[in-house]
Structure formats: structure tokens, C-alpha cells
Design a protein around this motif. Structure first.
Motif: not given
Ligand code: PLP
Length: 389
Positions: A38, A96-98, A122, A169, A173, A201, A203-204, A235-236
């Protein structure tokens, strides 16, 4: 002037999307079309590249110092774009969010306890939960009228007391479903009653298609502010995932301290490049994003039309983001057959089953590319299944 149609050669630049496609999907890197991971094919906003250029011109790249200006830019973005009054002190940065998910798991649960996810979702949610020796408690999403739906009553009936965290999410996603305020309140309610830490989360949440609007969980359910963690990132939104920089927003000071302790123990500090690029995006990325959304929306329409023309295939209409969830079950073919047809025409979407058992006969197509490339991809898809027409 932003030209998303510009042809960029993104091969041989250390991008996972392009350089791992051959090994992972058996699709040649030069003629294949990667539609999996993504990120987008586009250049980042000019302000972001200018911030990076400024760093390069200065040429000294020491440790990053005070982050007040980043916090100010983040707070400004949330107020301007989401009408959300975030306080600067709520923010904790991660790689990052991971990384944030991992920090939260380690702060708010013990080994063998469970984390709830709505499946399919995800894929890294599951990977990170398992890698931390926690259990995945999957709550299946129902597909009705071509949209995902949560079954909160079934989730609640399945709880054993071991579930400490819920990863939501939002928007979703894969498939781009935007959860309604009512659905979000139901999630909030079950977390409050069952003493679960909800992690929204988001992020989107900046990539919202025209005609839709996203609800921020923190805003629609203020009653869970004592336990809620919201994840946000540039990031996204701005196609700068390589900065590996994300933010946890935590209003409750005790919870924030608990999480900051684990973050400190893991020695997570602010990445200079990530912080300065993210700040520039939050401060000056509006015009770029406002131009991107209609471009992605056109791709959404292209995807919908192409899939509708192939018997046996269906796609969820994207309400947000660029990750189309295509269902191949109507073809009557098995997973292997579908994959081999896609590979034969050089298409590499993400495999549906990595998002959960419910995705066995689905594929996730990343459509954040030039219109012309998407048209080429959809032409190949039609060819791959031309015997059905
Ligand atoms: C819902 C979701 N959270 C987190 C991430 C990844 O985040 P990061 O790259 O900041 O670890 C993604 C990436 O596709 C995502 O779709």
C-alpha cells in the motif's frame, strides 16, 4: 502544478513494491504491474520534497531535536481537516504504525492474552499480534450489499475475558469501508463494558472519496477518551511511507505514561527525516491532497467499471483509500487458478487470504497509480478471464 499522470520509472530505486514483485509473486519486475503493497506511484507533495532538499543542502544529519513545531503542524492538520481538537501533548511518535501496534501490545497485554481484529483486515495486524506471542481473536465481518458489516453482538458473545486490546482499522483496509458513527459507538461501548483498550488505526482517514465523510472515533465516542488510542500518520496520505514515522494520540495521561514507558524501553526516538517531512506534509500538504482525491476517485470508477464487465468478479465500492477488494468467488475457480491467471498476465495484487480466512477467494488491488497504468492493468485482467465473457 501536480501531474499525477507523469511517467516515473520507480524500478531499481529500492522500492519493495517494484523490486520484490518477482520473488513474491512470480511476476517480472520489468513488464509486470505491482498492485500489492500500500503505497502510491506518485511524487510526494512539493513542500515535503522541499523540506528534504533543505536537509540535503545543509548536509548535516544529526539527531533530531525539539518536536514542538511538528506537534503544532499535527494539531493544525487535525483541526483544519478533521475539526478535531488534538492537544500537542497527546502525541507519541513511533517508527511507523506497525511499530506503534507492537508498543501498545506490550504496554496493554501479557503473553497469551488476545487482541481482537475484524477479519479480513490489514494482514500485519495478525502478524504483529502473533510475533508478540499474543493470540488473534478474529471477529468475522459480514458482507451485505457489497459492504463489510461488523457483528458486535456475535463479537461480544465470543469474548472470554482474555481479550485486552481491539485493533480497529478505520477506514477499513481492505475494501475502503468507512464505519458510521453508530457502528463506531457500538465498538466503543463494547470496549468500555468489557475493559478493552480500543486502538483506532486511522492511517487511511485522510483519503476519503468524494461524497463520503469519515468519523473520528475519539470525536464520536468521547466517553472512551480514558482508554482510547488513535493512530495517525502522514505516510499513506502523502505517499511517504518510507519515512516509517507515525503518531499515537493518547488523551489519558496515565495510559500515555504507561505506553511512553514501553516506547522508552524499546529506545524509540524521533527520526529526523521522518519528522521534518511529516511536519512539512501536515503544514503544507493540503493542495496536493485535494488534487489527489479526485484522481484516485477516477481510478475507483475505472476499477468498478472494469470489474463489472467481467462475469463472476465483484468489487467493493471504495469509500476511502485506494485498496480495492475484488471477489473472484463467482467464477467458480479455486484460489490457485485465479492466481495463475493473474500471474500469467503480469498482475500482482495482494493475496486475499493473508487478510484472513474470509479473503480466500479475494484479491486486494492497489489502484494508486497513473490512470493509464490502471487501464492497462484492467485490460490485462479482462484478458485473463476472457473465456468467461
Ligand atoms: C491499517 C494500516 N495500518 C498500518 C499500516 C502500516 O503503517 P506503517 O507503514 O506506518 O507501519 C498500514 C499499511 O498498509 C495499514 O494499512
Amino acid at each position: 502544478m501536480i501531474d499525477f499522470d507523469e511517467v516515473l520509472d520507480n524500478r531499481n530505486c529500492h522500492f519493495q513494491k517494484w523490486e520484490e514483485v518477482a520473488d513474491r509473486y512470480g511476476v517480472p519486475g520489468d513488464t509486470g504491474i505491482p498492485m500489492w503493497i500500500a503505497d502510491m506511484d506518485f511524487r510526494a507533495p512539493p513542500a515535503v520534497n522541499a523540506a528534504l532538499q533543505k536537509m540535503v543542502d545543509h548536509g548535516v544529519h544529526g539527531y533530531y531535536g525539539p518536536d514542538d513545531s511538528f506537534r503544532e503542524a499535527l494539531v493544525g492538520w487535525m483541526a483544519r481537516r478533521h475539526d478535531w481538537a488534538v492537544q500537542p501533548e497527546w502525541a507519541l511518535q513511533t517508527h511507523g504504525l506497525g511499530n506503534a501496534l507492537s508498543v501498545i501490545i506490550n504496554s496493554c497485554s501479557a503473553p497469551d492474552e488476545a487482541v481482537i481484529v475484524f477479519s479480513p483486515v490489514y494482514h500485519s495486524f495478525m502478524r504483529i499480534i502473533k510475533a508478540n506471542d499474543r493470540r488473534v481473536h478474529a471477529a468475522p465481518l459480514r458482507v451485505e450489499d457489497g459492504r463489510f458489516h461488523m457483528d458486535i453482538a456475535a463479537l461480544e458473545a465470543s469474548l472470554t475475558g482474555d481479550e485486552k486490546i481491539l485493533f480497529l482499522c478505520s477506514p477499513h483496509n481492505p475494501g475502503g469501508r468507512i464505519w458510521s458513527a453508530e457502528e463506531l459507538r457500538e465498538v466503543a461501548d463494547v470496549c468500555r463494558r468489557r475493559d478493552i483498550i480500543p486502538v483506532s488505526d486511522e492511517v487511511h482517514h485522510d483519503l476519503i472519496m468524494p461524497g463520503h465523510s469519515h468519523s473520528i472515533l475519539a470525536k464520536v465516542a468521547p466517553e472512551i477518551s480514558d482508554r482510547l488510542i488513535t493512530l495517525v500518520a502522514t505516510s499513506k496520505t502523502f505517499n511517504i511511507a518510507g519515512i516509517e514515522t507515525g503518531t499515537m494520540l493518547i488523551e489519558n495521561e496515565h495510559l500515555r505514561r504507561r505506553i511512553a514507558k514501553v516506547r522508552g524501553a524499546m529506545n524509540i526516538s524521533n527520526n529526523r527525516f521522518g519528522m521534518l517531512m511529516a511536519e512539512a506534509a501536515y503544514r503544507d500538504g493540503d493542495d496536493w491532497l485535494d488534487a489527489l482525491i479526485p484522481y484516485l476517485d477516477r481510478n475507483r470508477q475505472l476499477l468498478n467499471a472494469a470489474i463489472a464487465a467481467i462475469p463472476g468478479l465483484s468489487v467493493m465500492n471504495l469509500e476511502a483509500t485506494y485498496l480495492g477488494w475484488v471477489d473472484f468467488s463467482g467464477t467458480g475457480m479455486g484460489r490457485e487458478d485465479v492466481i495463475s491467471r493473474l500471474t500469467a498476465v503480469g498482475l500482482a495484487p495482494s493475496e486475499g487470504r493473508t487478510f484472513g480466512d474470509e479473503g480466500e477467494l479475494c484479491m486486494r488491488f492497489n489502484i494508486a497509480c497513473r490512470h493509464a497504468l490502471l487501464e492497462e492493468a484492467m485490460g490485462r485482467l479482462a484478458d485473463a478471464f476472457s473465456d468467461l465473457q
